[in-house]
Design a protein around this motif. Structure first.
Motif, PDB file in Angstrom:
ATOM      1  N   THR A 155      -5.349  -0.137  -9.335  1.00 13.18           N
ATOM      2  CA  THR A 155      -6.729   0.345  -9.165  1.00 13.18           C
ATOM      3  C   THR A 155      -6.880   1.221  -7.922  1.00 13.18           C
ATOM      4  O   THR A 155      -7.833   1.995  -7.826  1.00 13.18           O
ATOM      5  CB  THR A 155      -7.750  -0.818  -9.124  1.00 13.18           C
ATOM      6  OG1 THR A 155      -7.512  -1.606  -7.952  1.00 13.18           O
ATOM      7  CG2 THR A 155      -7.658  -1.683 -10.365  1.00 13.18           C
ATOM      8  N   GLY A 156      -5.952   1.108  -6.963  1.00 13.65           N
ATOM      9  CA  GLY A 156      -5.996   1.982  -5.789  1.00 13.65           C
ATOM     10  C   GLY A 156      -5.932   3.450  -6.182  1.00 13.65           C
ATOM     11  O   GLY A 156      -6.524   4.311  -5.526  1.00 13.65           O
ATOM     12  N   TYR A 161      -9.304   5.106  -6.652  1.00 10.20           N
ATOM     13  CA  TYR A 161      -9.965   5.504  -5.400  1.00 10.20           C
ATOM     14  C   TYR A 161      -9.231   6.674  -4.750  1.00 10.20           C
ATOM     15  O   TYR A 161      -9.855   7.565  -4.161  1.00 10.20           O
ATOM     16  CB  TYR A 161     -10.063   4.299  -4.450  1.00 10.20           C
ATOM     17  CG  TYR A 161     -10.961   3.234  -5.022  1.00 10.20           C
ATOM     18  CD1 TYR A 161     -12.338   3.311  -4.870  1.00 10.20           C
ATOM     19  CD2 TYR A 161     -10.440   2.177  -5.777  1.00 10.20           C
ATOM     20  CE1 TYR A 161     -13.177   2.356  -5.434  1.00 10.20           C
ATOM     21  CE2 TYR A 161     -11.262   1.224  -6.352  1.00 10.20           C
ATOM     22  CZ  TYR A 161     -12.623   1.320  -6.177  1.00 10.20           C
ATOM     23  OH  TYR A 161     -13.453   0.389  -6.740  1.00 10.20           O
ATOM     24  N   ARG A 162      -7.896   6.683  -4.851  1.00  5.73           N
ATOM     25  CA  ARG A 162      -7.131   7.811  -4.301  1.00  5.73           C
ATOM     26  C   ARG A 162      -7.495   9.112  -5.028  1.00  5.73           C
ATOM     27  O   ARG A 162      -7.688  10.154  -4.411  1.00  5.73           O
ATOM     28  CB  ARG A 162      -5.627   7.540  -4.414  1.00  5.73           C
ATOM     29  CG  ARG A 162      -5.139   6.516  -3.399  1.00  5.73           C
ATOM     30  CD  ARG A 162      -3.674   6.154  -3.588  1.00  5.73           C
ATOM     31  NE  ARG A 162      -3.288   5.133  -2.637  1.00  5.73           N
ATOM     32  CZ  ARG A 162      -2.696   5.388  -1.460  1.00  5.73           C
ATOM     33  NH1 ARG A 162      -2.390   6.621  -1.121  1.00  5.73           N
ATOM     34  NH2 ARG A 162      -2.412   4.392  -0.631  1.00  5.73           N
ATOM     35  N   ALA A 178      -9.248   7.742   0.240  1.00  2.04           N
ATOM     36  CA  ALA A 178      -9.578   6.701  -0.746  1.00  2.04           C
ATOM     37  C   ALA A 178     -10.444   5.636  -0.104  1.00  2.04           C
ATOM     38  O   ALA A 178     -11.461   5.216  -0.664  1.00  2.04           O
ATOM     39  CB  ALA A 178      -8.288   6.078  -1.296  1.00  2.04           C
ATOM     40  N   ARG A 194      -8.121  -4.503  -4.279  1.00  2.00           N
ATOM     41  CA  ARG A 194      -8.698  -5.206  -3.132  1.00  2.00           C
ATOM     42  C   ARG A 194      -9.753  -6.227  -3.560  1.00  2.00           C
ATOM     43  O   ARG A 194     -10.005  -7.196  -2.846  1.00  2.00           O
ATOM     44  CB  ARG A 194      -9.380  -4.211  -2.170  1.00  2.00           C
ATOM     45  CG  ARG A 194      -8.481  -3.104  -1.631  1.00  2.00           C
ATOM     46  CD  ARG A 194      -7.430  -3.653  -0.699  1.00  2.00           C
ATOM     47  NE  ARG A 194      -6.630  -2.605  -0.048  1.00  2.00           N
ATOM     48  CZ  ARG A 194      -5.727  -1.844  -0.656  1.00  2.00           C
ATOM     49  NH1 ARG A 194      -5.500  -2.003  -1.948  1.00  2.00           N
ATOM     50  NH2 ARG A 194      -5.033  -0.949   0.011  1.00  2.00           N
ATOM     51  N   ASP A 195     -10.385  -5.967  -4.722  1.00  2.00           N
ATOM     52  CA  ASP A 195     -11.544  -6.782  -5.134  1.00  2.00           C
ATOM     53  C   ASP A 195     -11.396  -7.264  -6.572  1.00  2.00           C
ATOM     54  O   ASP A 195     -12.395  -7.525  -7.234  1.00  2.00           O
ATOM     55  CB  ASP A 195     -12.828  -5.946  -5.018  1.00  2.00           C
ATOM     56  CG  ASP A 195     -12.816  -4.750  -5.977  1.00  2.00           C
ATOM     57  OD1 ASP A 195     -11.719  -4.335  -6.408  1.00  2.00           O
ATOM     58  OD2 ASP A 195     -13.899  -4.263  -6.321  1.00  2.00           O
ATOM     59  N   ARG A 226      -7.207   1.604   7.938  1.00  2.00           N
ATOM     60  CA  ARG A 226      -7.609   1.456   6.530  1.00  2.00           C
ATOM     61  C   ARG A 226      -7.998   0.005   6.228  1.00  2.00           C
ATOM     62  O   ARG A 226      -9.017  -0.254   5.592  1.00  2.00           O
ATOM     63  CB  ARG A 226      -6.452   1.904   5.649  1.00  2.00           C
ATOM     64  CG  ARG A 226      -6.810   2.147   4.232  1.00  2.00           C
ATOM     65  CD  ARG A 226      -6.079   3.353   3.704  1.00  2.00           C
ATOM     66  NE  ARG A 226      -4.637   3.142   3.593  1.00  2.00           N
ATOM     67  CZ  ARG A 226      -4.041   2.632   2.521  1.00  2.00           C
ATOM     68  NH1 ARG A 226      -4.768   2.204   1.500  1.00  2.00           N
ATOM     69  NH2 ARG A 226      -2.733   2.542   2.466  1.00  2.00           N
ATOM     70  N   ARG A 283     -16.283  -3.305   5.228  1.00  2.00           N
ATOM     71  CA  ARG A 283     -17.354  -2.678   4.437  1.00  2.00           C
ATOM     72  C   ARG A 283     -18.216  -3.756   3.778  1.00  2.00           C
ATOM     73  O   ARG A 283     -17.748  -4.881   3.518  1.00  2.00           O
ATOM     74  CB  ARG A 283     -16.750  -1.741   3.383  1.00  2.00           C
ATOM     75  CG  ARG A 283     -16.010  -2.471   2.297  1.00  2.00           C
ATOM     76  CD  ARG A 283     -15.270  -1.516   1.361  1.00  2.00           C
ATOM     77  NE  ARG A 283     -14.564  -2.271   0.357  1.00  2.00           N
ATOM     78  CZ  ARG A 283     -13.426  -1.890  -0.215  1.00  2.00           C
ATOM     79  NH1 ARG A 283     -12.843  -0.763   0.139  1.00  2.00           N
ATOM     80  NH2 ARG A 283     -12.867  -2.646  -1.140  1.00  2.00           N
TER      81      ARG A 283
HETATM   82  O1  C5P Z   1      -3.893   0.176  -3.001  1.00  2.00           O
HETATM   83  P1  C5P Z   1      -4.038   1.521  -2.346  1.00  2.00           P
HETATM   84  O2  C5P Z   1      -3.440   1.566  -0.982  1.00  2.00           O
HETATM   85  O3  C5P Z   1      -3.542   2.631  -3.197  1.00  2.00           O
HETATM   86  O4  C5P Z   1      -5.609   1.726  -2.201  1.00  2.00           O
HETATM   87  C1  C5P Z   1      -6.164   2.845  -1.541  1.00  2.00           C
HETATM   88  C2  C5P Z   1      -7.557   2.493  -1.040  1.00  2.00           C
HETATM   89  O5  C5P Z   1      -8.410   2.319  -2.162  1.00  2.00           O
HETATM   90  C3  C5P Z   1      -7.657   1.191  -0.266  1.00  2.00           C
HETATM   91  O6  C5P Z   1      -7.402   1.355   1.114  1.00  2.00           O
HETATM   92  C4  C5P Z   1      -9.091   0.769  -0.535  1.00  2.00           C
HETATM   93  O7  C5P Z   1      -9.991   1.401   0.337  1.00  2.00           O
HETATM   94  C5  C5P Z   1      -9.378   1.299  -1.909  1.00  2.00           C
HETATM   95  N1  C5P Z   1      -9.332   0.270  -2.957  1.00  2.00           N
HETATM   96  C6  C5P Z   1     -10.441  -0.523  -3.119  1.00  2.00           C
HETATM   97  N2  C5P Z   1     -10.496  -1.430  -4.129  1.00  2.00           N
HETATM   98  C7  C5P Z   1      -9.468  -1.554  -4.967  1.00  2.00           C
HETATM   99  C8  C5P Z   1      -8.296  -0.775  -4.798  1.00  2.00           C
HETATM  100  C9  C5P Z   1      -8.252   0.128  -3.759  1.00  2.00           C
HETATM  101  O8  C5P Z   1     -11.396  -0.428  -2.344  1.00  2.00           O
HETATM  102  N3  C5P Z   1      -9.560  -2.431  -5.979  1.00  2.00           N
END
Ligand code: C5P
Length: 199
Positions: free
Chosen positions: A33-34, A37-38, A76, A108-109, A156, A163
């Motif tokens: 899922t990251g 956001y990326r 992201a 993350r969530d 990060r 948040r």
């Molecule tokens: O996992 P990754 O490092 O690729 O995620 C990039 C950014 O995306 C994280 O630092 C976070 O801010 C956000 N993210 C998020 N919720 C998720 C996955 C990623 O807020 N489920």
């Protein structure tokens, strides 16, 4: 809801590797899922408004070659702090979990917000020093110092944890796997055993 494995944790703790291994082992689909956001952050850097960028993501956006850089990670986490951006991405993530026979989602969530009823919830973490070293080795960019990578991860994680919208934290019913002193095989083994026990 199909069998769902939620894997959350801070950057470079081993979530991605564990998620891919668990998905391959059990024949589950995997969503990083990251990447959502990326890709949203990258489109904002191209000039789109954040909500529009999130609402109109296409599969091609997730395959851009510039999503793995430290700058893309920071971009992201900035868009990820915006509640309307997060809300725009919820349905896609939940339907991914529902439409496959089994699914692993990492982020993350996932255990706290996206799939609060997941069958298995893992929170994968490691010390800052170990995570920075892993990410620095993986990036293999002679222009980046280990200290710069450490600072980047800390900034990060701070933004993700502080948040108001879906902050990074373990779900109350998540099993914490600390990979600081584990090699990847041991971490995958621990995760696989927990998934096997829940099936
Ligand atoms: O996992 P990754 O490092 O690729 O995620 C990039 C950014 O995306 C994280 O630092 C976070 O801010 C956000 N993210 C998020 N919720 C998720 C996955 C990623 O807020 N489920």
């Amino acid at each position: 809801m199909a069998f769902t494995v939620a894997i959350d944790g801070p950057a470079a703790a081993g979530k991605g590797t564990i998620s891919r291994a668990v998905a391959a082992r059990f024949g589950f689909a995997h969503l990083d899922t990251g990447l959502l956001y990326r890709a949203t952050g990258a489109r904002v850097a191209d000039g789109l408004a954040p909500l529009v960028a999130a609402q109109s993501l296409s599969p091609a956006d997730l395959e851009r070659g510039d999503l793995r850089t430290p700058e893309a990670g920071q971009a992201a986490s900035r868009v990820a702090a915006m509640p309307d951006v997060r809300a725009a991405l919820v349905t896609f993530q939940r339907s991914f979990a529902a439409r496959h026979g089994g699914a692993v989602l990492d982020g993350r969530d996932i255990g706290t917000v996206i799939c609060p009823d997941a069958d298995v919830k893992l929170f994968v973490t490691a010390s800052d020093a170990v995570r920075a070293h892993r990410r620095w080795t993986e990036l293999a960019d002679p222009a980046l110092t280990l200290d710069a990578v450490l600072e980047d991860l800390r900034a990060r994680d701070r933004r993700d944890s502080e948040r108001a919208a879906a902050p990074l934290r373990p779900a109350d019913d998540a099993v914490v796997i600390d990979t600081s002193e584990m090699d990847i095989d041991a971490a995958v083994e621990a995760a696989t055993a927990l998934v096997s026990a829940a099936r």
